[in-house]
Design a protein around this motif. Structure first.
Motif, PDB file in Angstrom:
ATOM      1  N   SER A 154       0.859  -1.187   0.000  1.00 47.08           N
ATOM      2  CA  SER A 154       0.000   0.000   0.000  1.00 47.08           C
ATOM      3  C   SER A 154       0.894   1.236   0.000  1.00 47.08           C
ATOM      4  O   SER A 154       1.355   1.688   1.046  1.00 47.08           O
ATOM      5  CB  SER A 154      -0.924  -0.016   1.226  1.00 47.08           C
ATOM      6  OG  SER A 154      -1.787   1.093   1.217  1.00 47.08           O
ATOM      7  N   LYS A 158     -12.774   5.511  -1.087  1.00 44.49           N
ATOM      8  CA  LYS A 158     -12.113   4.660  -2.068  1.00 44.49           C
ATOM      9  C   LYS A 158     -12.582   5.050  -3.457  1.00 44.49           C
ATOM     10  O   LYS A 158     -13.724   5.484  -3.646  1.00 44.49           O
ATOM     11  CB  LYS A 158     -12.401   3.171  -1.817  1.00 44.49           C
ATOM     12  CG  LYS A 158     -11.653   2.587  -0.628  1.00 44.49           C
ATOM     13  CD  LYS A 158     -11.863   1.101  -0.527  1.00 44.49           C
ATOM     14  CE  LYS A 158     -11.082   0.504   0.644  1.00 44.49           C
ATOM     15  NZ  LYS A 158      -9.640   0.583   0.450  1.00 44.49           N
ATOM     16  N   THR A 190      -8.589 -10.655  -7.504  1.00 45.90           N
ATOM     17  CA  THR A 190      -9.367 -11.037  -6.318  1.00 45.90           C
ATOM     18  C   THR A 190      -8.614 -10.703  -5.037  1.00 45.90           C
ATOM     19  O   THR A 190      -9.193 -10.206  -4.065  1.00 45.90           O
ATOM     20  CB  THR A 190      -9.681 -12.542  -6.366  1.00 45.90           C
ATOM     21  OG1 THR A 190     -10.371 -12.841  -7.587  1.00 45.90           O
ATOM     22  CG2 THR A 190     -10.544 -12.954  -5.179  1.00 45.90           C
ATOM     23  N   MET A 196      -6.539  -8.348  -4.593  1.00 45.58           N
ATOM     24  CA  MET A 196      -6.524  -6.900  -4.409  1.00 45.58           C
ATOM     25  C   MET A 196      -7.924  -6.348  -4.115  1.00 45.58           C
ATOM     26  O   MET A 196      -8.089  -5.130  -4.010  1.00 45.58           O
ATOM     27  CB  MET A 196      -5.945  -6.226  -5.658  1.00 45.58           C
ATOM     28  CG  MET A 196      -4.478  -6.576  -5.912  1.00 45.58           C
ATOM     29  SD  MET A 196      -3.904  -6.061  -7.560  1.00 45.58           S
ATOM     30  CE  MET A 196      -3.895  -4.282  -7.377  1.00 45.58           C
ATOM     31  N   GLY A 197      -8.907  -7.236  -3.968  1.00 46.16           N
ATOM     32  CA  GLY A 197     -10.255  -6.813  -3.611  1.00 46.16           C
ATOM     33  C   GLY A 197     -11.108  -6.400  -4.790  1.00 46.16           C
ATOM     34  O   GLY A 197     -12.156  -5.765  -4.603  1.00 46.16           O
ATOM     35  N   GLY A 198     -10.685  -6.762  -6.017  1.00 41.24           N
ATOM     36  CA  GLY A 198     -11.435  -6.356  -7.200  1.00 41.24           C
ATOM     37  C   GLY A 198     -12.166  -7.501  -7.863  1.00 41.24           C
ATOM     38  O   GLY A 198     -12.280  -8.602  -7.323  1.00 41.24           O
ATOM     39  N   GLN A 199     -12.667  -7.232  -9.076  1.00 44.27           N
ATOM     40  CA  GLN A 199     -13.410  -8.220  -9.855  1.00 44.27           C
ATOM     41  C   GLN A 199     -12.947  -8.161 -11.306  1.00 44.27           C
ATOM     42  O   GLN A 199     -12.536  -7.103 -11.802  1.00 44.27           O
ATOM     43  CB  GLN A 199     -14.916  -7.947  -9.802  1.00 44.27           C
ATOM     44  CG  GLN A 199     -15.528  -8.083  -8.425  1.00 44.27           C
ATOM     45  CD  GLN A 199     -17.008  -7.760  -8.427  1.00 44.27           C
ATOM     46  OE1 GLN A 199     -17.532  -7.193  -9.386  1.00 44.27           O
ATOM     47  NE2 GLN A 199     -17.697  -8.128  -7.360  1.00 44.27           N
ATOM     48  N   LEU A 220     -10.983  -2.378  -9.813  1.00 45.72           N
ATOM     49  CA  LEU A 220     -10.081  -2.470  -8.659  1.00 45.72           C
ATOM     50  C   LEU A 220     -10.282  -1.267  -7.747  1.00 45.72           C
ATOM     51  O   LEU A 220     -10.282  -0.127  -8.214  1.00 45.72           O
ATOM     52  CB  LEU A 220      -8.620  -2.517  -9.125  1.00 45.72           C
ATOM     53  CG  LEU A 220      -8.131  -3.824  -9.720  1.00 45.72           C
ATOM     54  CD1 LEU A 220      -6.750  -3.629 -10.335  1.00 45.72           C
ATOM     55  CD2 LEU A 220      -8.102  -4.926  -8.678  1.00 45.72           C
TER      56      LEU A 220
END
Length: 444
Positions: free
Chosen positions: A282, A362, A413, A415-418, A435
């Motif tokens: 980060s 975000k 996935t 990194m918390g995305g789709q 993302l």
């Protein structure tokens, strides 16, 4: 005999004295004997009183313990009945306002003791089985227990535990049987859920083992094919005298070697992701600068392949993001490299970037990559993120998808995305990535 005769004569004197037949007072021996008799009677009465008191206390303790035991059974079980099968009687124990009550009822058959069972349970625990369980419990004074679904007053079936316990009533082997019931819906449901989860886990483990086997087979096959191509090209290079042809063979060998190196690195990435050792950093970075570097690289690569590459970036309100720039570059590199591999000469690869929304401090970055002009069958779209599944014939060569998109999907996935793929309504293969990133406080 002498003692008895003496006692008899003294009793006769006392009798005459008490009835007034004699006019004189009894003698001292007679008074002594009378006092001894009275004292003996008092001792006997005292012994009888003490024995009776002890017996009453003992009976009270027994009744108290029996009451506590019955209360415990009534608390533990939903129903407690004493079944006298020979007399066709059942005595139900229950407490009303803290007092033990016993209700008597007549029974004619098993149906009076146990309600209708679920059809599948009734086949196993039929009337003969239950009669045998009662007889065994009464004969051996041992517990017999089974679990089945009994129909309740609401018309639905509930899991119940039935326990038969034989009891001796007296010394002449007169025996009865206790019938105890309790609801086990919750525990049974939990057990069934646990079994279902275990079965599901076992199926998942089998699928995982099968997937790993297939993966290794495909990896081995792809590696062998690439090595065969390299060895064939090198053999042709050694025998070829034309410098132009030799250069082509060496270029093809170098391309296959790069593919092997990329595949090996992808395997390591997948291993790190599955083991949880891959770190997501980060740090603050400028997304405009990242996209500029990628665009310069792929414009040159597109020119070499005679493929038009174009990237459009909408004005970004928050160009300074906080996240892992290296992993973002890796995701876009994998995706764009894959797009160029699966695009024919003279066609286009289009990339669009925008900030989709700002929420909860975000920003969501959306990247869309389109291999324009390709005719993409639906089965190819469905296999987009499967290892080694994406292959197509380009001239005499076969283009392999390898593991690039698999790693890309896992990284997105992580990194918390789709990420998703479609055929862009017949216009070609399209990939869309979303993302989330934190953003710096200053705005452009």
């Amino acid at each position: 005999m002498e003692i008895i005769n003496t006692l008899t004569s003294q009793i006769a004197v006392w009798k005459n004295f008490l009835t007034g037949a004699a006019g004189t007072l009894p003698t001292a021996p007679m008074l002594k004997t009378g006092a001894e008799v009275l004292l003996g009677l008092l001792v006997l009465l005292l012994i009888a009183y003490r024995f009776r008191t002890h017996q009453v206390r003992r009976e009270r303790k027994i009744r108290y313990r029996i009451g506590r035991m019955i209360a415990h059974l009534c608390d533990t079980y939903d129903s407690l009945e004493d079944v006298d099968w020979k007399k066709q009687k059942a005595y139900r124990y229950h407490f009303v306002d803290g007092d033990l009550k016993i209700d008597q009822r007549d029974i004619e058959g098993i149906g009076d003791l146990i309600g209708p069972l679920h059809p599948s349970d009734g086949l196993k625990y039929n009337e003969d089985y239950i009669k045998g369980a009662i007889e065994k419990a009464m004969k051996t004074c041992s517990p017999v227990e089974f679990i089945a679904r009994e129909k309740g007053s609401d018309g639905t079936f509930h899991w119940k535990a039935f326990l038969f316990q034989g009891v001796k009533n007296d010394k002449i082997h007169s025996r009865s049987c206790l019938l105890l019931k309790r609801d086990v819906d919750d525990s049974r449901s939990a057990e069934m859920e646990k079994r279902a989860q275990l079965s599901l886990d076992m199926n998942e483990a089998r699928k995982a083992a099968q997937a790993k086997t297939e993966f290794l087979n495909r990896f081995s096959q792809d590696t062998r094919e690439a090595l065969r191509d390299i060895m064939g090209n090198l053999s042709l290079t050694r025998e070829e005298m034309d410098p132009g042809r030799r250069k082509d063979y060496l270029d093809e060998s170098q391309q296959e070697a790069r593919y092997l190196m990329t595949m090996i690195e992808d395997v390591k990435e997948l291993s790190d992701i599955e083991n949880g050792t891959l770190e997501i950093r980060s740090e603050e970075f400028n997304v405009d600068e990242t996209l500029t570097k990628l665009n310069q690289l792929f414009q040159k690569e597109g020119e070499k392949r005679d493929i038009t590459y174009d990237c459009t970036v909408e004005p970004l309100l928050y160009p300074n993001l906080i996240g892992d720039e290296k992993r973002l570059e890796q995701v876009l590199l994998n995706l764009l490299t894959h797009a160029l591999l699966f695009t024919d000469r003279g066609q286009k690869v289009l990339c669009a970037v925008r900030q989709k929304l700002v929420k909860n401090k975000k920003v969501a970055m959306e990247f869309t990559v389109l291999c324009a002009g390709m005719r993409v069958p639906q089965e190819m779209v469905e296999k987009a993120f499967l290892p080694f599944e994406l292959t197509r014939q380009v001239g005499s060569a076969k283009v392999h998808g390898g593991l690039g998109l698999v790693v890309t999907q896992r990284l997105v996935t992580l990194m918390g995305g789709q990420i998703r793929a479609d055929n862009a309504e017949g216009r070609g293969m399209r990939y869309i990535i979303e993302l989330p990133f934190d953003f710096a406080s200053h705005v452009k």
